[in-house]
Every structure is written in C-alpha cells, then in structure tokens.
Design an enzyme around this catalytic site. Structure first.
Site, mmCIF file in Angstrom:
data_model
loop_
_atom_site.group_PDB
_atom_site.id
_atom_site.type_symbol
_atom_site.label_atom_id
_atom_site.label_comp_id
_atom_site.label_asym_id
_atom_site.label_seq_id
_atom_site.Cartn_x
_atom_site.Cartn_y
_atom_site.Cartn_z
ATOM 1 C CG LEU A 1 7.443 1.324 -1.041
ATOM 2 C CD1 LEU A 1 8.255 1.022 -2.297
ATOM 3 C CD2 LEU A 1 6.453 0.193 -0.770
ATOM 4 C CG HIS A 2 8.310 -0.233 5.877
ATOM 5 N ND1 HIS A 2 8.566 -1.585 5.820
ATOM 6 C CD2 HIS A 2 6.974 -0.125 6.066
ATOM 7 C CE1 HIS A 2 7.444 -2.259 5.991
ATOM 8 N NE2 HIS A 2 6.453 -1.400 6.132
ATOM 9 C CB SER B 1 4.424 -0.919 10.624
ATOM 10 O OG SER B 1 3.141 -0.382 10.345
ATOM 11 C CB SER B 2 3.162 2.118 6.150
ATOM 12 O OG SER B 2 3.729 1.252 5.195
ATOM 13 C CG MET C 1 -1.878 -1.238 1.154
ATOM 14 S SD MET C 1 -3.430 -1.029 2.026
ATOM 15 C CE MET C 1 -2.871 -0.786 3.682
ATOM 16 N N GLY D 1 10.971 -3.288 5.370
ATOM 17 C CA GLY D 1 10.252 -4.563 5.242
ATOM 18 C C GLY D 1 9.828 -4.807 3.795
ATOM 19 C CG HIS D 2 6.977 -2.268 1.865
ATOM 20 N ND1 HIS D 2 6.754 -1.110 2.586
ATOM 21 C CD2 HIS D 2 5.802 -2.952 1.898
ATOM 22 C CE1 HIS D 2 5.515 -1.095 3.021
ATOM 23 N NE2 HIS D 2 4.918 -2.193 2.632
ATOM 24 C CD GLN E 1 -2.052 -9.006 4.190
ATOM 25 O OE1 GLN E 1 -2.831 -8.085 4.370
ATOM 26 N NE2 GLN E 1 -0.807 -8.793 3.777
ATOM 27 N N GLY F 1 4.794 -10.472 3.648
ATOM 28 C CA GLY F 1 5.591 -10.464 4.878
ATOM 29 C C GLY F 1 4.942 -11.289 5.984
#
Ligand code: PAF
Length: 289
Positions: free
Chosen positions: A37-38, A190-191, A34, A40-41, A158, A152
């Site tokens: 981006l951080h 997390s965003s 979504m 983790g992405h 999810q 992730g």
C-alpha cells in the site's frame, strides 16, 4: 484502544468473510488492492470512508492478471506493513485471501471477456491481463458485496473496463474513481516504484513530465495531434534507459485514438506507458478541451 492505533480485522478465508457479513449490514465500500500500500491506496481508502460507513480493503496479488515473464513472483507482498498502514484510518476489515481461497479449483475456466477496450494499449501488450483483472474484480465484488467500489484513475483503462463490466452485467455497485496521487517529484504512486534505482527514477520522470506538458498544451487550446507531438518530444528526450510502450490521446471510455479536428463530446485522455529497467510504469491525464 484509541482510533489512532486501531487495526482492521484481517479476514483470511471466505468463511471468515461470510461471518463478518452477518454482523455488518451498513452501507459498505470496497477498495481492491494487490497490497504494498502507498499514498494512492490510502487516498482511495479516505475517499471510501467519505461515501460509506464501513470500508473493507482487499489485498490479493491476483495470479490471473500476470502473464508469463511478468513480475508475479517479484510483486511485493507486505501484508503486516499494509495492515499497520491502515491502522487508525477507520477501515473495518482487510480481506487477504490466499490463492487457494480465491481459486479453490485452480485457474477458473469461466472468466470475464473484456471485449474490444481490453484488446488495445495495455491489453495489446499484456494479453489476458484484463480478463484476469475483471474476473478477480467480479469475484471480489461477489465476496465483499459492496454498495460502492473505488478504483484509481491511474489505471484508466482498467477503470473504463470495470465501469463497462458494471454496466454490461448490471452489477449492483457504484464505481467511483479517485484522482492520481503523485509523489513530490511528479511520479504517480505505484507499488512498483520501489524497484526503481535513483537514476531510473530520475529517467522515469519523463513520463509524468510528458503527460503534464501534453495536458498543459491541451488546456491552452492545442489539438490532439499537437498534444501527441509535445508529449512525444518530451518522452523522446528521456534517454536510453527508457523505452516507450505507447503514448496517445484516446477516448476515455472506448480507448479509441482521437482524430484531429473531429468534434465529439468524448472525454479525452492522454495516456502513456514506459519501461525503465525491468519496471513498467503507466500514467495519464484527462485533457481539458
Ligand atoms: O489495480 C489493482 O491493484 C488490481 O488490478 C486490482 C483491481 C486490485 C485487481 O487485482
């Protein structure tokens, strides 16, 4: 242009994506996001590039998975920065559709029903959330046509539901999970972390610390009740700024709470969710048993 500065092509419409497909027939992986981006992405992107020669990243803040009163309007939208963050990483394309591109007829009347796994924990607190997630994931799979889709481990429920959807609906895609990426202080990336003040962030560390203490106890042979107790005690010390939505030990596929002393071969997950100020955070760890 050298690889370091190379920007992925940005595709904003389904027609542009369709044209892109015609010139890309190689093994393809998709990383759905979504945006905002951080690390983790970026770890998902790097993992995608290890399994496929062509990687497409989707960026779409999906209105269907936000309930009334949730943070859909406030959710960070940082497309230019996101595309720059992907520069030089080897991503072939970013698919960044508008809501009108994704849902041309408005909210779709046909949606994915997640079933029982979607009704507990996150699903109990956020009704319709997983139906919105699975519906957009299915649409993005249909549009991007990947061989592999990466998600992730942080969003463990999810992930379990996407895996189940792929099995139940015979989707021709391999679902691959990547480990949780943590900042130096232990908070899972997390965003939404950007919305935490310094003191809220400090208070929020109770969640990864609780998860870590529970996982460490399990690794030393503690049973599931003891794991719950140890992790729960750490969260209870978090102070007034933190409210706990849930903390439990569950089967990683069914999200059924595990009972003490019942021998089973399931993979156990310690899961937790808290709210700090207006920010909701989730975390988990796979337990060694
Ligand atoms: O995990 C997320 O960021 C979202 O739920 C996803 C999978 C991109 C669907 O909107």
């Amino acid at each position: 242009m050298g690889r370091v500065s190379q920007l992925p092509v940005v595709l904003a419409t389904r027609a542009e994506l369709e044209a892109w497909h015609r010139s890309h027939s190689e093994r393809r992986a998709v990383v759905m996001t979504m945006g905002a981006l951080h690390e983790g992405h970026l770890a998902l992107v790097d993992a995608a590039l290890r399994v496929a020669s062509t990687v497409i990243v989707s960026i779409f803040v999906n209105p269907l998975q936000f309930g009334p009163g949730e943070d859909f309007d406030a959710y960070p939208r940082t497309l230019d920065a996101d595309v720059r963050a992907l520069a030089g990483r080897g991503v072939a394309a970013v698919f960044a559709p508008s809501a009108a591109q994704m849902y041309p007829g408005g909210r779709p009347s046909v949606r994915v029903v997640p079933g029982p796994v979607g009704e507990v924990f996150e699903g109990a607190i956020r009704p319709d959330h997983f139906s919105g997630v699975l519906t957009v994931v299915l649409k993005l799979l249909a549009l991007t046509r990947p061989d592999v889709a990466l998600f992730g481990q942080k969003d463990a429920q999810q992930l379990a539901l996407i895996r189940q959807m792929a099995r139940d609906l015979n989707l021709p895609v391999s679902v691959v999970a990547t480990p949780i990426v943590r900042d130096d202080d232990g908070l899972a990336t997390s965003s939404r972390n950007r919305f935490l003040s310094a003191s809220q962030r400090q208070a929020a560390l109770a969640l990864p610390q609780a998860i870590d203490s529970g996982a460490a106890a399990a690794a030393q042979g503690a049973g599931v009740d003891e794991v719950r107790r140890i992790a729960g005690e750490r969260l209870a010390r978090a102070g007034d700024e933190v409210s706990v939505d849930y903390l439990d030990v569950v089967d990683s596929q069914t999200f059924t709470p595990l009972a003490e002393g019942v021998a089973d071969s399931s993979q156990a997950l310690l899961i937790g969710a808290i709210r700090v100020g207006g920010v909701r955070l989730i975390d988990n760890a796979v337990l060694e048993r």
